[in-house]
Write an enzyme that holds these catalytic residues in place. Structure first.
Site, PDB file in Angstrom:
ATOM      1  N   HIS A 176       7.279 -60.544  -0.312  1.00 40.89           N
ATOM      2  CA  HIS A 176       7.019 -60.702  -1.925  1.00 40.89           C
ATOM      3  C   HIS A 176       5.525 -60.158  -2.172  1.00 40.89           C
ATOM      4  O   HIS A 176       4.643 -60.850  -2.061  1.00 40.89           O
ATOM      5  CB  HIS A 176       7.093 -62.110  -2.217  1.00 40.89           C
ATOM      6  N   GLU A 208       3.349 -62.521  -0.283  1.00 43.64           N
ATOM      7  CA  GLU A 208       3.966 -63.968   0.066  1.00 43.64           C
ATOM      8  C   GLU A 208       4.949 -63.652   1.028  1.00 43.64           C
ATOM      9  O   GLU A 208       5.847 -62.848   0.935  1.00 43.64           O
ATOM     10  CB  GLU A 208       4.467 -64.627  -1.147  1.00 43.64           C
ATOM     11  N   SER A 256      12.087 -62.221  -5.982  1.00 44.04           N
ATOM     12  CA  SER A 256      10.840 -63.154  -6.113  1.00 44.04           C
ATOM     13  C   SER A 256      11.411 -64.434  -6.251  1.00 44.04           C
ATOM     14  O   SER A 256      10.621 -65.445  -6.553  1.00 44.04           O
ATOM     15  CB  SER A 256      10.465 -63.035  -7.770  1.00 44.04           C
ATOM     16  N   ASN A 294       6.088 -68.076  -7.407  1.00 41.05           N
ATOM     17  CA  ASN A 294       6.719 -68.124  -8.799  1.00 41.05           C
ATOM     18  C   ASN A 294       7.090 -69.766  -9.071  1.00 41.05           C
ATOM     19  O   ASN A 294       7.403 -69.990 -10.364  1.00 41.05           O
ATOM     20  CB  ASN A 294       8.129 -67.365  -8.738  1.00 41.05           C
TER      21      ASN A 294
HETATM   22  N1  CAA Z   1      -0.862 -49.958 -11.300  1.00 36.75           N
HETATM   23  C1  CAA Z   1      -1.800 -49.565 -10.411  1.00 36.75           C
HETATM   24  N2  CAA Z   1      -2.991 -49.827 -10.823  1.00 36.75           N
HETATM   25  C2  CAA Z   1      -3.288 -50.482 -12.080  1.00 36.75           C
HETATM   26  C3  CAA Z   1      -2.373 -50.654 -12.870  1.00 36.75           C
HETATM   27  C4  CAA Z   1      -0.916 -50.683 -12.396  1.00 36.75           C
HETATM   28  N3  CAA Z   1       0.023 -51.014 -13.336  1.00 36.75           N
HETATM   29  N4  CAA Z   1      -2.971 -51.511 -13.821  1.00 36.75           N
HETATM   30  C5  CAA Z   1      -4.238 -51.576 -13.599  1.00 36.75           C
HETATM   31  N5  CAA Z   1      -4.246 -50.857 -12.327  1.00 36.75           N
HETATM   32  C6  CAA Z   1      -6.072 -50.597 -11.634  1.00 36.75           C
HETATM   33  C7  CAA Z   1      -6.668 -49.750 -12.614  1.00 36.75           C
HETATM   34  O1  CAA Z   1      -6.351 -48.473 -12.337  1.00 36.75           O
HETATM   35  C8  CAA Z   1      -8.068 -50.097 -12.026  1.00 36.75           C
HETATM   36  O2  CAA Z   1      -8.383 -49.631 -10.967  1.00 36.75           O
HETATM   37  P1  CAA Z   1      -9.848 -49.076 -10.626  1.00 36.75           P
HETATM   38  O3  CAA Z   1     -10.552 -50.343 -10.379  1.00 36.75           O
HETATM   39  O4  CAA Z   1      -9.600 -48.378  -9.204  1.00 36.75           O
HETATM   40  O5  CAA Z   1     -10.548 -48.551 -11.525  1.00 36.75           O
HETATM   41  C9  CAA Z   1      -7.980 -51.707 -11.793  1.00 36.75           C
HETATM   42  O6  CAA Z   1      -6.537 -51.788 -11.596  1.00 36.75           O
HETATM   43  C10 CAA Z   1      -8.419 -52.591 -13.066  1.00 36.75           C
HETATM   44  O7  CAA Z   1      -7.541 -52.217 -14.197  1.00 36.75           O
HETATM   45  P2  CAA Z   1      -8.077 -52.179 -15.638  1.00 36.75           P
HETATM   46  O8  CAA Z   1      -9.607 -52.053 -15.708  1.00 36.75           O
HETATM   47  O9  CAA Z   1      -7.458 -51.002 -16.466  1.00 36.75           O
HETATM   48  O10 CAA Z   1      -7.736 -53.717 -16.146  1.00 36.75           O
HETATM   49  P3  CAA Z   1      -7.939 -54.964 -15.817  1.00 36.75           P
HETATM   50  O11 CAA Z   1      -9.238 -55.331 -15.213  1.00 36.75           O
HETATM   51  O12 CAA Z   1      -7.405 -55.943 -16.818  1.00 36.75           O
HETATM   52  O13 CAA Z   1      -6.906 -55.389 -14.667  1.00 36.75           O
HETATM   53  C11 CAA Z   1      -4.617 -56.085 -13.972  1.00 36.75           C
HETATM   54  C12 CAA Z   1      -5.293 -55.093 -14.889  1.00 36.75           C
HETATM   55  C13 CAA Z   1      -4.905 -55.771 -12.238  1.00 36.75           C
HETATM   56  C14 CAA Z   1      -3.127 -55.880 -14.151  1.00 36.75           C
HETATM   57  C15 CAA Z   1      -5.339 -57.535 -14.344  1.00 36.75           C
HETATM   58  O14 CAA Z   1      -5.058 -57.603 -15.518  1.00 36.75           O
HETATM   59  C16 CAA Z   1      -4.509 -58.653 -13.451  1.00 36.75           C
HETATM   60  O15 CAA Z   1      -4.749 -58.904 -12.539  1.00 36.75           O
HETATM   61  N6  CAA Z   1      -3.334 -59.223 -14.043  1.00 36.75           N
HETATM   62  C17 CAA Z   1      -2.628 -60.200 -13.470  1.00 36.75           C
HETATM   63  C18 CAA Z   1      -1.817 -59.744 -12.880  1.00 36.75           C
HETATM   64  C19 CAA Z   1      -0.855 -60.792 -12.009  1.00 36.75           C
HETATM   65  O16 CAA Z   1      -0.998 -61.835 -12.118  1.00 36.75           O
HETATM   66  N7  CAA Z   1       0.165 -60.125 -11.359  1.00 36.75           N
HETATM   67  C20 CAA Z   1       1.264 -60.986 -10.718  1.00 36.75           C
HETATM   68  C21 CAA Z   1       2.276 -61.101 -11.236  1.00 36.75           C
HETATM   69  S1  CAA Z   1       3.431 -62.135 -10.651  1.00 36.75           S
HETATM   70  C22 CAA Z   1       4.134 -61.194  -9.558  1.00 36.75           C
HETATM   71  O17 CAA Z   1       4.193 -60.014  -9.529  1.00 36.75           O
HETATM   72  C23 CAA Z   1       5.539 -61.890  -8.770  1.00 36.75           C
HETATM   73  C24 CAA Z   1       6.690 -61.937  -9.322  1.00 36.75           C
HETATM   74  O18 CAA Z   1       7.460 -62.167  -8.473  1.00 36.75           O
HETATM   75  C25 CAA Z   1       6.854 -62.119 -10.832  1.00 36.75           C
END
Ligand code: CAA
Length: 283
Positions: free
Chosen positions: A140, A152, A119, A190
């Site tokens: 990434h 990325e 990351s 990030n």
């Molecule tokens: N693994 C796999 N699938 C998941 C999951 C997980 N941990 N969490 C949720 N899902 C799936 C659900 O099963 C659901 O699938 P369907 O559409 O098939 O039903 C879908 O995602 C939507 O989930 P929910 O309805 O339960 O919840 P939500 O609409 O709030 O979505 C979320 C959950 C996708 C996590 C959303 O809140 C989100 O996009 N959050 C932001 C995530 C983000 O910013 N990620 C980047 C982090 S930074 C990074 O990763 C880089 C780094 O280097 C730090």
């Protein structure tokens, strides 16, 4: 370059997600970690998510079995000898990643691309651990990998065009949208995301608001899918701190200093969802 067998180092939350999307795209996958229990946990998570997709009618039971049939697990890094492309998704620790790249360079065929899901650790520094810096690249993925559309792709100074194109095309085949970044601390994702999360932790540290208030403001006021503190818990507070340290170290600019409260949580072992406690509690 044709990729048929895709190696993943690390079966944790990023590694098993990457293994899942690779297997879903039709590739044979070798998912490796250091202990049986880690690869078993990774495979169990993939199985759970695929079963959910079957329940929701997004995939048939036969398709699920076929995807699982394409994933081999391994606890011996030498198994990577049969991979055409390897992505490393181990813990965000420079010494560990350096050791893995040195080993992969010895084990893998000379034509094999060695990608890292780091990351924020510089690709150029990782590349110098190998004798093939032109075949080292950043790939990434975002968490949760099966859901998030972005990959990325980070070019190191020595990364070749062929390596870049193969990695780009692979990401498209995974159903993702790639975006290109150059090798500066934190890359694009990030460098922008983590200072926002760190500032949210400062708001808590300065008692500007409760975790709930801070997250509600960003969720409902800015239409973010989740608030920055909940997101930090999802990413892992140790990873958030490691990225802030890399930004601070890389730019020597005080605007990237990690919030003392973030460090305090990490020192207490409150790492977010994975330990059951971060800015929120998880049962
Ligand atoms: N693994 C796999 N699938 C998941 C999951 C997980 N941990 N969490 C949720 N899902 C799936 C659900 O099963 C659901 O699938 P369907 O559409 O098939 O039903 C879908 O995602 C939507 O989930 P929910 O309805 O339960 O919840 P939500 O609409 O709030 O979505 C979320 C959950 C996708 C996590 C959303 O809140 C989100 O996009 N959050 C932001 C995530 C983000 O910013 N990620 C980047 C982090 S930074 C990074 O990763 C880089 C780094 O280097 C730090």
């Amino acid at each position: 370059m044709e990729v048929k067998t895709f190696g993943v180092i690390g079966a944790g939350q990023m590694g098993n997600g990457i293994a899942q999307v690779a297997a879903m795209s039709g590739l044979n996958v070798i998912m490796n970690d250091i202990k049986d229990e880690f690869v078993e946990r990774g495979l169990a998570n993939i199985t759970k998510l695929l079963s959910k997709s079957v329940d929701k009618g997004k995939m048939t039971g036969e398709e699920k079995d076929a995807v699982l049939g394409r994933i081999k697990t391994s606890v011996d890094v030498k198994d990577m000898a049969s991979a055409d492309f390897v992505v490393e998704a181990a813990t965000e620790n420079e010494t560990l990643k350096f050791a893995i790249f040195k080993k992969l360079d010895e084990i893998c065929e000379p034509h094999v691309i060695l990608a890292t899901n780091t990351s924020s650790i510089p690709i150029g520094r990782i590349a110098t651990q190998t004798k093939r810096p032109e075949k080292v690249i950043g790939m990434h993925f975002m968490n949760p990998v099966p859901v998030m559309k972005l990959v990325e792709i980070i070019r190191g100074l020595a990364t070749s065009e062929e390596t870049f194109k193969t990695t780009w095309d692979l990401s498209v085949n995974f159903g993702k949208t790639p975006a290109e970044a150059n090798d500066y601390p934190g890359f694009i994702a990030n460098r922008i995301l983590l200072p926002m999360i760190n500032e949210a932790v400062f708001c808590l540290y300065h008692s500007v608001g409760t975790p709930e208030a801070i997250d509600t403001v960003m969720k409902l006021g800015m239409n973010h899918p989740m608030g920055p503190l909940a997101l930090a818990d999802l990413i892992g507070l140790d990873t958030c701190l490691a990225i802030m340290e890399t930004l601070y170290e890389g730019f020597k600019d005080s605007k990237y200093r990690p919030c003392p409260l973030l460090r305090k949580y990490v020192e207490a072992g409150w790492l977010g969802r994975k330990t059951g406690r971060g800015f929120y509690e998880y049962k």
